[in-house]
Design an enzyme around this catalytic site. Structure first.
Site, PDB file in Angstrom:
ATOM      1  N   CYS A  38       0.834  -1.197   0.000  1.00 40.69           N
ATOM      2  CA  CYS A  38       0.000   0.000   0.000  1.00 40.69           C
ATOM      3  C   CYS A  38       0.870   1.249   0.000  1.00 40.69           C
ATOM      4  O   CYS A  38       1.968   1.262   0.567  1.00 40.69           O
ATOM      5  CB  CYS A  38      -0.901  -0.021   1.232  1.00 40.69           C
ATOM      6  SG  CYS A  38      -2.001   1.402   1.394  1.00 40.69           S
ATOM      7  N   SER A  40       0.504   3.799   1.700  1.00 39.75           N
ATOM      8  CA  SER A  40       0.707   4.297   3.056  1.00 39.75           C
ATOM      9  C   SER A  40       2.041   3.818   3.619  1.00 39.75           C
ATOM     10  O   SER A  40       2.770   4.570   4.275  1.00 39.75           O
ATOM     11  CB  SER A  40      -0.439   3.846   3.960  1.00 39.75           C
ATOM     12  OG  SER A  40      -1.668   4.346   3.494  1.00 39.75           O
ATOM     13  N   HIS A  43       4.856   5.813   2.230  1.00 41.15           N
ATOM     14  CA  HIS A  43       5.050   7.113   2.883  1.00 41.15           C
ATOM     15  C   HIS A  43       6.055   7.012   4.025  1.00 41.15           C
ATOM     16  O   HIS A  43       6.888   7.900   4.219  1.00 41.15           O
ATOM     17  CB  HIS A  43       3.719   7.642   3.426  1.00 41.15           C
ATOM     18  CG  HIS A  43       2.803   8.181   2.371  1.00 41.15           C
ATOM     19  ND1 HIS A  43       3.249   8.720   1.189  1.00 41.15           N
ATOM     20  CD2 HIS A  43       1.444   8.282   2.317  1.00 41.15           C
ATOM     21  CE1 HIS A  43       2.231   9.116   0.463  1.00 41.15           C
ATOM     22  NE2 HIS A  43       1.125   8.863   1.121  1.00 41.15           N
ATOM     23  N   HIS A  59       0.194  -3.291   6.774  1.00 47.49           N
ATOM     24  CA  HIS A  59      -1.055  -3.162   7.512  1.00 47.49           C
ATOM     25  C   HIS A  59      -2.263  -3.728   6.784  1.00 47.49           C
ATOM     26  O   HIS A  59      -3.380  -3.667   7.301  1.00 47.49           O
ATOM     27  CB  HIS A  59      -1.312  -1.681   7.817  1.00 47.49           C
ATOM     28  CG  HIS A  59      -1.470  -0.847   6.588  1.00 47.49           C
ATOM     29  ND1 HIS A  59      -0.402  -0.401   5.853  1.00 47.49           N
ATOM     30  CD2 HIS A  59      -2.572  -0.403   5.945  1.00 47.49           C
ATOM     31  CE1 HIS A  59      -0.834   0.283   4.818  1.00 47.49           C
ATOM     32  NE2 HIS A  59      -2.148   0.298   4.843  1.00 47.49           N
ATOM     33  N   CYS A 162      -7.495  -2.891   3.964  1.00 49.37           N
ATOM     34  CA  CYS A 162      -7.181  -1.456   3.983  1.00 49.37           C
ATOM     35  C   CYS A 162      -7.771  -0.748   2.771  1.00 49.37           C
ATOM     36  O   CYS A 162      -8.709   0.010   2.878  1.00 49.37           O
ATOM     37  CB  CYS A 162      -5.674  -1.217   4.049  1.00 49.37           C
ATOM     38  SG  CYS A 162      -5.248   0.553   3.931  1.00 49.37           S
TER      39      CYS A 162
END
Length: 364
Positions: A38, A40, A43, A59, A162
């Site tokens: 992902c 995220s 990041h 996650h 997610c």
């Protein structure tokens, strides 16, 4: 067990032998089946959001229960589950008012660096998001998982953990899109495409997908988009206004995480419209909006994991998939092994794939 260890921003993850504790009270030991790559996580890998290292990221995943600790009654060994970072206590003000995704009880939703569930070379290895899915096993609180029907393929289930929950949840829970309305979605990665699909399920009449990648725009059509805008050669705000007789849209969704696209999502609203920011805008960055635009009831809001109540929402999403209404198969670009994780993130950063999954080879 093997795990992908994060050492510092802008450094590759390394595959290491990691020790994991046995489950304590209300903890569950999981064997990871699939993990999604992902943006995220990217990041954190790029330093856009701080996280203590060394750590195991990840996650979005699905797993099989291996063992349970004292007082766990929700699952048993052999059960199939989806993990979720929206760990909840069930007792705080947020939980008891139906906002479990905002739970702030640090006894179950451990702050970064607080977990003591893994070790590497004799030191504590930080557990990211109370999960750490980029590992062969996970040790989590029982309120970080939802049990699912064993007939559901675990690779499809992982996506719901997610990206799909965040995108569809933003439509259903945060914006509450009304049937017959017009929706614009900026960004057609996994989360944006899920928002497009969610808008179609919600009964939106027109769904405008916006991206700079033509292949992603084609994928958006498969997910339910009725119109597309290639923002590489046009102003998306002007294009949306042209499509709506100069009025703008009642609902917009920003699914990239950039200052400019967040501002565009607000600028393309009609009076009374609401812009929902799904993407993770880099930590510390500010967005700028024209104050006068608020005089006509335009609104901008954020959403945390699609405002989910994941133990209710995720099984419902999987039922929508079984009915053929939620499109999960379209989101899987490919499957890789754990030792290919850096190559997988390089592809994600290039903008090419929708979702690569790490396949841990776990039989259902």
């Amino acid at each position: 067990m093997k795990a992908a260890v994060f050492h510092a921003p802008h450094q590759p993850l390394t595959i290491e032998d990691v020790e994991i504790m046995k489950p304590k009270r209300r903890e569950v030991l999981l064997r990871t089946a699939f993990a999604g790559l992902c943006h995220s996580d990217l990041h954190f890998m790029e330093g856009l959001y701080p996280y203590p290292a060394p750590a195991v990221l990840g996650h979005e995943g699905a797993a099989v229960v291996e063992a349970v600790g004292e007082d766990v009654t929700y699952v048993k060994p052999g059960d199939h589950v989806i993990t979720c970072l929206s760990v909840f206590c069930g007792e705080c003000e947020y939980c008891t008012t139906g906002h479990t995704n905002l739970c702030d009880n640090t006894e179950v939703k451990l702050l970064p660096g607080a977990a003591r569930r893994m070790t590497w070379k004799g030191q504590v290895l930080n557990q990211a998001f109370n999960l750490s899915v980029f590992a062969e096993q996970m040790l989590v609180h029982e309120h970080a998982i939802v049990k699912i029907n064993k007939e559901i393929p675990l690779d499809r289930a992982a996506l719901v953990g997610c990206g799909v929950m965040t995108g569809v949840g933003a439509v259903f829970n945060a914006a509450k899109v009304e049937p017959g309305s017009t929706v614009a979605v900026i960004g057609c990665g996994g989360i944006g495409l899920s928002a497009v699909n969610g808008a179609a399920i919600a009964g939106a009449e027109r769904i405008i997908a916006i991206d700079t990648n033509s292949s992603k725009l084609e994928k958006a059509k498969e997910m339910g988009a009725t119109h597309t805008i290639n923002a590489s050669n046009v102003d998306p705000v002007a294009a949306v206004k042209d499509m709506t007789d100069g009025k703008g849209v009642p609902y917009s969704f920003e699914a990239i995480g950039l200052k400019v696209t967040a501002e565009q999502s607000f600028a393309m609203l009609r009076p009374g419209g609401v812009a929902t920011i799904i993407g993770m805008i880099p930590f510390g960055e500010k967005i700028e909006l024209h104050g006068a635009d608020f005089l006509r009831d335009r609104k901008i809001q954020g959403t945390s994991m699609g405002g989910n109540r994941f133990r209710v929402d995720m099984p419902r999403l999987l039922e929508l998939w079984r009915q053929g209404r939620l499109k999960l198969d379209h989101l899987i670009s490919g499957k890789i092994k754990l030792n290919e994780i850096n190559e997988g993130f390089a592809k994600l950063k290039s903008g090419a794939p929708v979702r690569n999954l790490i396949d841990f080879g776990v039989a259902g």
